[in-house]
Scaffold this motif. Structure first.
Motif, PDB file in Angstrom:
ATOM      1  N   VAL A  44      44.800 -21.923  39.231  1.00 22.84           N
ATOM      2  CA  VAL A  44      45.065 -23.003  38.272  1.00 22.84           C
ATOM      3  C   VAL A  44      45.847 -22.451  37.076  1.00 22.84           C
ATOM      4  N   GLY A  45      45.569 -21.201  36.692  1.00 23.00           N
ATOM      5  CA  GLY A  45      46.264 -20.575  35.576  1.00 23.00           C
ATOM      6  C   GLY A  45      45.270 -20.040  34.567  1.00 23.00           C
ATOM      7  N   ASN A  46      45.780 -19.210  33.643  1.00 17.71           N
ATOM      8  CA  ASN A  46      44.879 -18.527  32.719  1.00 17.71           C
ATOM      9  C   ASN A  46      45.267 -18.698  31.252  1.00 17.71           C
ATOM     10  N   PRO A  47      45.174 -19.936  30.722  1.00 17.90           N
ATOM     11  CA  PRO A  47      45.215 -20.095  29.269  1.00 17.90           C
ATOM     12  C   PRO A  47      43.809 -19.751  28.764  1.00 17.90           C
ATOM     13  N   ILE A  48      43.616 -18.573  28.248  1.00 20.07           N
ATOM     14  CA  ILE A  48      42.329 -17.866  28.166  1.00 20.07           C
ATOM     15  C   ILE A  48      41.094 -18.762  27.961  1.00 20.07           C
TER      16      ILE A  48
END
Ligand SMILES: [Zn+2]
Lengths: 165, 398
Positions: free
Chosen positions: B340-344
């Motif tokens: 999904v992704g890693n926007p912290i």
């Protein structure tokens, strides 16, 4: 589910979209504290210092002013050998700024000889080694800068390298 | 006696490398979506939690102040908790204790990250988390410490890289079904194993991508859930929470095993009334988990710290498909950070959203089949030293 958010491509972000730039000019100068000052002054003399907790009966490095475990003060500094074993390492083809590099950097965590209870040590770099020979548990030693070039910095050790068997 | 607390809604933005929207605007999207889904307005909210990781990405210091309006916190008791990558699971823990303690009744929680603003790359900002006196002069980057930990973990148990790589394949494929996902795609094991070498043993497809995004959720006390007439089918009760932090002197501990996470997990299971912490019992008691997966091996490392698999046992289980969405114990059915992704902070917030949607049957194409009882979300961060754990159970599960 109506998921929202507008994607900008790299080109749009850098060349098309309205954006505002700012490059902060900011510098820091850190006092190195009681324990790390001792450690860095030791490096300048070609020595690796640890510190002993008289309550936990352990010797650790890098030194600290107090024991995080028992919370007693720690001021019993001990000189440790400049040798140890590889706890873990990597062979890195990417720099801090994410730029790819040809000659890899080899970061290593060293368990310094003479630390007790559980091994302890610090981060440094390996060099002058054959990458294919590297393995966890391998014995390594510090390669120092010339005394006149040392400044009281972790880089007073140029790198660690293998010890001939 | 603490009050019973339930999650009643979730909202999320698209995750992407560069969003046009500011962090405040992304926060508004997800916060509004969560409020709308709960059928309430900002007027009903009596406390706001903001979760966001290092200010260095934004170049906006104390960014919670900046994010407050977008998170719905204007003129309300608002606070930001920050434990690096562990933040997105720490924020709902804060929400829980605000209500459990009786201080608030309805809390709006927003986790946000905008990582695209820092140039030339996020690594320059990550540099600032390292020890300033004896590590930064060596020029470290964040991938180093993952590589160092991954090697130590692999060495301790003799783990083959194929087992670790299988986590990337699974999560990126799961993400195909997530509308927020950046990287949903079916990769082969060979493609992961042969992707660009960055810092041996870490390759490009072992890593989750940096991103911009936000995720929000609403929590309510049991009285308010009744007062608003919210169906128990739309509720996930907070069952257990735990958090723990180790020393920043990461070169003084054995990285093969996250002891701090074990402690956080015990805290959460005990709070939930689960006294038997053996892997077989826990995997039956929980229906699924969203362990923190910024790198593929971290999912496995965390499953072991969480006591969901014995030490060194998670890699084989993943490789054998036990943790697939249709396996015996699904992990990261969302697609995780790898997919999904890693926007912290928002990435771990996404895991809380997934726990909520799965337990309330709202996960769409990602829905795990069968009756789900409990889900666990976990995150990790600071300088490889913090573990945050959150367990929820279905609205009708006793
Ligand atoms: Zn002590």
């Amino acid at each position: 589910m109506n998921v929202r958010g507008t994607r900008l491509t790299n080109d749009e972000f850098h060349n098309v979209a309205i954006s505002v730039d700012h490059a902060p000019e900011i510098q820091y100068k850190w006092a190195t504290g009681v324990a790390i000052t001792k450690f860095l002054a030791g490096l300048k003399e070609g020595k690796i210092y640890g510190v002993h907790c008289d309550d936990c009966e352990r010797t650790v490095t890098p030194p600290r002013m107090f024991c995080e475990e028992c919370f007693s003060p720690m001021n019993n500094y001990v000189e440790l050998p400049d040798t140890g074993i590889i706890n873990t390492f990597s062979v890195a083809y990417i720099r801090t700024d994410a730029v790819r590099i040809e000659k890899p950097q080899i970061p290593v965590v060293i368990d310094i000889d003479g630390t007790t209870l559980t091994p302890s040590g610090f981060l440094h770099l390996l060099d002058d080694v054959k990458i294919e020979d590297l393995k966890i548990g391998m014995k390594i030693k510090a390669v120092w800068k010339n005394p006149e070039d040392r400044t009281g910095d972790i880089t007073d050790i140029k790198y660690f390298t293998g010890v001939e068997a | 006696m603490t009050k019973k607390v339930g999650l009643v809604s979730a909202g999320i933005t698209r995750f992407q490398r560069r969003a046009k929207e500011t962090g405040k605007e992304l926060s508004y999207y997800s916060a509004k979506m969560a409020l709308d889904a709960a059928g309430i307005t900002r007027k009903d909210v009596d406390g706001v939690i903001i979760g966001s990781a290092p200010d260095a990405f934004d170049g906006v210091h104390q960014k919670h102040e900046y994010l407050t309006d977008g998170s719905g916190g204007y003129n309300l008791p608002t606070m930001r908790g920050y434990v690096g990558g562990g933040t997105g699971v720490f924020s709902p823990i804060q929400g829980w204790y605000c209500i459990a303690s009786g201080v608030h009744n309805i809390v709006l929680i927003t986790t946000e990250e905008k990582m695209s603003s820092v140039l030339p790359s996020t690594q320059a900002a990550f540099m600032t988390i390292f020890d300033n006196l004896i590590e930064r002069p060596l020029g470290p980057n964040l991938i180093w410490i993952f590589a160092l930990e991954m090697r130590r973990y692999m060495e301790a148990h003799g783990i083959p890289k194929e087992h670790i790589a299988s986590v990337s394949v699974k999560n990126k494929e799961n993400a195909i079904d997530h509308p927020s996902a950046m990287l949903g795609k079916k990769w082969t094991l060979d493609e992961v194993l042969n992707s660009e070498m960055l810092a041996d043993p870490v390759r490009l497809l072992d890593i989750s991508p940096v991103a911009d995004g936000a995720a929000s959720f609403v929590m309510m006390s049991e009285e308010k859930i009744k007062e608003f007439g919210i169906s128990l089918d739309d509720v996930a009760w907070v069952d257990g929470v735990g958090w723990n932090v180790d020393t920043t002197m990461w070169t003084n501990r054995d990285l093969y095993y996250p002891k701090y996470l074990e402690k956080a997990a015990h805290q959460a299971y005990n709070m939930a009334g689960q006294k038997n912490h053996s892997p077989e019992v826990l995997r039956k008691w929980l229906s699924f988990a969203e362990p923190y997966d910024p790198f593929n091996y971290k999912e496995l490392h965390h499953l072991e710290g969480l006591q969901l698999f014995g030490k060194g046992k998670a890699p084989q289980a993943a490789f054998d498909g036990i943790t697939a969405r249709d396996g015996d114990f699904p992990t990261c059915p969302s697609g995780g950070l790898l997919g999904v992704g890693n926007p912290i902070a928002a990435a771990a917030g996404m895991k809380i959203c997934e726990i909520y949607w799965q337990l309330t049957g709202k996960a769409g194409k990602r829905q795990i089949s069968g009756d789900l009882t409990r889900g666990l979300a976990q995150a990790w961060g600071d300088l490889m030293q913090v573990g945050t754990v959150f367990i929820a159970r279905g609205g009708r599960v006793e």
